[in-house]
Scaffold this motif. Sequence first.
Motif, short mmCIF file in Angstrom:
data_model
loop_
_atom_site.label_atom_id
_atom_site.label_comp_id
_atom_site.label_asym_id
_atom_site.label_seq_id
_atom_site.Cartn_x
_atom_site.Cartn_y
_atom_site.Cartn_z
N TYR A 208 -65.37 -116.20 -18.11
CA TYR A 208 -64.43 -115.18 -19.44
C TYR A 208 -63.45 -115.62 -20.28
O TYR A 208 -63.16 -115.71 -21.23
CB TYR A 208 -65.26 -113.70 -19.37
CG TYR A 208 -66.88 -113.65 -19.35
CD1 TYR A 208 -67.89 -113.98 -19.59
CD2 TYR A 208 -67.07 -113.52 -17.98
CE1 TYR A 208 -69.07 -113.98 -19.82
CE2 TYR A 208 -68.13 -112.94 -17.43
CZ TYR A 208 -69.54 -113.22 -18.64
OH TYR A 208 -71.03 -113.11 -18.48
N GLU B 272 -67.40 -121.73 -27.97
CA GLU B 272 -68.91 -121.36 -28.40
C GLU B 272 -69.15 -122.88 -29.61
O GLU B 272 -70.25 -122.66 -29.93
CB GLU B 272 -68.72 -119.83 -28.53
CG GLU B 272 -67.71 -120.04 -30.41
CD GLU B 272 -66.07 -120.45 -29.79
OE1 GLU B 272 -65.47 -120.44 -30.91
OE2 GLU B 272 -66.11 -120.78 -28.47
N ARG C 54 -75.85 -121.24 -21.07
CA ARG C 54 -75.13 -120.82 -21.76
C ARG C 54 -74.69 -119.43 -21.78
O ARG C 54 -75.20 -118.66 -20.24
CB ARG C 54 -76.78 -120.73 -23.00
CG ARG C 54 -75.55 -119.38 -24.23
CD ARG C 54 -76.83 -118.70 -25.12
NE ARG C 54 -77.52 -119.56 -25.50
CZ ARG C 54 -78.03 -120.10 -26.89
NH1 ARG C 54 -77.11 -120.10 -27.15
NH2 ARG C 54 -79.16 -120.81 -26.90
N VAL D 212 -72.94 -115.93 -22.14
CA VAL D 212 -73.16 -114.85 -23.74
C VAL D 212 -71.99 -114.04 -23.26
O VAL D 212 -71.96 -113.20 -21.48
CB VAL D 212 -74.65 -114.40 -23.69
CG1 VAL D 212 -74.37 -113.27 -24.62
CG2 VAL D 212 -75.20 -115.75 -23.65
N TYR D 213 -71.01 -113.11 -24.65
CA TYR D 213 -70.44 -112.34 -23.68
C TYR D 213 -70.41 -110.93 -24.94
O TYR D 213 -70.81 -111.50 -25.88
CB TYR D 213 -68.80 -112.20 -24.02
CG TYR D 213 -67.79 -111.33 -23.51
CD1 TYR D 213 -67.69 -110.54 -21.91
CD2 TYR D 213 -67.20 -110.89 -24.21
CE1 TYR D 213 -67.43 -110.04 -21.75
CE2 TYR D 213 -65.57 -109.94 -24.09
CZ TYR D 213 -65.94 -109.64 -22.68
OH TYR D 213 -65.89 -108.25 -22.62
N HIS D 214 -71.53 -109.62 -24.62
CA HIS D 214 -71.54 -108.74 -25.63
C HIS D 214 -72.07 -109.62 -26.37
O HIS D 214 -72.17 -109.38 -27.34
CB HIS D 214 -69.92 -108.01 -26.51
CG HIS D 214 -69.13 -107.88 -25.66
ND1 HIS D 214 -69.69 -106.46 -24.43
CD2 HIS D 214 -68.20 -107.64 -25.19
CE1 HIS D 214 -68.32 -105.96 -23.72
NE2 HIS D 214 -67.09 -107.16 -24.17
N ASN D 215 -73.33 -109.85 -26.48
CA ASN D 215 -74.62 -110.40 -26.92
C ASN D 215 -73.94 -111.71 -28.18
O ASN D 215 -74.84 -111.69 -29.20
CB ASN D 215 -75.24 -109.61 -28.01
CG ASN D 215 -75.78 -108.77 -26.63
OD1 ASN D 215 -76.33 -108.92 -26.27
ND2 ASN D 215 -76.06 -106.91 -27.39
N GLU D 216 -73.16 -112.47 -27.52
CA GLU D 216 -72.57 -112.98 -28.06
C GLU D 216 -72.14 -114.77 -27.64
O GLU D 216 -71.19 -113.53 -26.14
CB GLU D 216 -71.79 -113.10 -28.93
CG GLU D 216 -71.54 -111.89 -30.29
CD GLU D 216 -70.48 -111.91 -30.69
OE1 GLU D 216 -69.26 -112.34 -30.39
OE2 GLU D 216 -70.39 -110.99 -32.24
N THR D 217 -72.66 -116.00 -28.02
CA THR D 217 -71.96 -116.95 -27.36
C THR D 217 -71.10 -117.12 -27.07
O THR D 217 -70.27 -117.54 -28.11
CB THR D 217 -73.06 -117.92 -27.26
OG1 THR D 217 -75.13 -117.13 -27.63
CG2 THR D 217 -73.05 -119.74 -27.31
N ILE D 218 -70.00 -117.66 -26.22
CA ILE D 218 -68.78 -117.64 -26.32
C ILE D 218 -68.25 -119.32 -25.47
O ILE D 218 -67.62 -119.66 -25.53
CB ILE D 218 -67.86 -116.79 -24.92
CG1 ILE D 218 -68.58 -116.83 -24.37
CG2 ILE D 218 -68.10 -114.94 -25.66
CD1 ILE D 218 -67.43 -115.87 -22.97
#
Length: 558
Positions: A84, A120, A161, A163-169
Amino acid sequence: MKQRRKLLRNVSIRSRLLFGFIALPLVVMIICFLLYYNFSMQMIISKNQESSQHSVEMVEELFHLNMERLEDQMTEFCAQGIVYDMLLSDGESSVRKNFVAYAKMNMNLNGRNRLVLFNEKQEVIYDDAGEKEQGNLSLPSTLDISWAYKKEHNGIFLTKRIVYHNETIGYVCGGFKEGAFSPSFTNASSISNMIIIIDKDNHYLFGQAAFPKGKNIQISQDMVNVNGKSYYHESKQIEGMDWKVVNLVSSEYVLQEIHSTRNMLFLYGVAILILEAILSTIVYHSIYDPIHNILVSMRKLDETNLISSQVEDNGKDEVHELSENFNDLLNRVQELVKTVALEQEQKRETQLQLLQAQINPHFLFNTLNTLHYLAILNEDNPVSEGISALSKLLRNTIVDSNEYVDVEEEIENVKNYIIIQKLRYGDLFETVYNIDEDVRHCRILKFLLQPIVENSILHAFEEDREHQILTIRAQAEKGCLKIEIGDNGKGFQEVEQSYTNKKLSGIGIMNIQERIRLMYGDKYSMNIQSEVNKGTIVTLLLPYRKGGITDVQGIDSR
């Protein structure tokens, strides 16, 4: 050979057929041999299919377990905080240095030979491949987790994929050599078979075969032909993927056990078939040849001389009796043809005589001429024209013995008839003629149009209506002469057609249809179309025959 056939002709057909059935046991033997060969081959193929299916299921299960293991390792790798940080650090050197060290020391994703990290925007931010390969790998997929085969890299790629806090990073992609999955199907292979992996379009990806990458494997067919060799095959979809496991087994290996038996059966079969062919040929020709002579005679029948088509046969069997009966039949048919021809000629002559005998032409024309001159003396022009038209009409239809006239002459008869009808109906209707020049001298049956015109005048027009028109049209169409007689009168419904036909004056519709059929054949016809309050059209389809042809029955070849 011919002597044997003549000798057999002295024996009845039944005896010959019984003799022919002596070979039946030999035929049964051949059938048994073929059934045995087919049964043996099907049994071996069935056993091979069962074994192949078992191997495919085992490979698919191992392959799927190996995939799940690598997917779990990829998930565990992506869950690390350093991953991350790498994606969210915007290229900080310290974070990148730590990530590179972690990626090289990480023991997850066993067997991988490449690791690529995307942000992303699907841009490569890390690739542990060599400098020559860096930057030439596109993101195989944007799904949460997916597998893909890259032919240009000779490898299998697992994409995850992040995902970090429901967002694709970002995305991480792990590459594996084909050998990483070899343990999945090594135990299921042998000398006789090989395991391969194909994609959803049946293109070869990798496996134990030396096939070109991307070669199409037609597993929809019973057998697969690759590089000139045939293979039996079994396949199964890999769970969670659009790839298939295919087990190919050489057809030569499957059938090698029965090849020797097949060769032996083939030799026996050839010998038996040769013997069978000799016996069957002798018996066949002894029956076929005389029957064929009868068929040839039937095909060459000459209506003018049926006696010449009789069959000559010197046998003593049932076919000889058939030939004699055929010859007797020809003799009777010859007599019947002569009788029918004579009756038809007498019938036509009788019909013509009946028409001509209705009125004494000499007395009739003298009387008409007298009335005509009286009308002229009294200056009664309509009556004079009517009598003149009637005289011409009767002369052309009764005195003239020719059965055929030109279209132009027949139209002239119709005009004379209409002049006569005008004396009664006055200007109740108008007549329009549309006769093409190229059909004016076509020959048609005499007295063919007048009854149809008469029917229109008597039954179609009404005294209280205006603009009532009778149209007569003649033209050539598709090699035929087409004549249409139409009116815009009352018309009738189709169910009333038979009733309307009975009201025709003169010969009538049925008589016209019968004359066309007798003189021209079934190819030509008369058709009636009518609609209430709109009118009726009668269409005659006749042969297109110019003048100069002899007026005899059968002018149109049928």
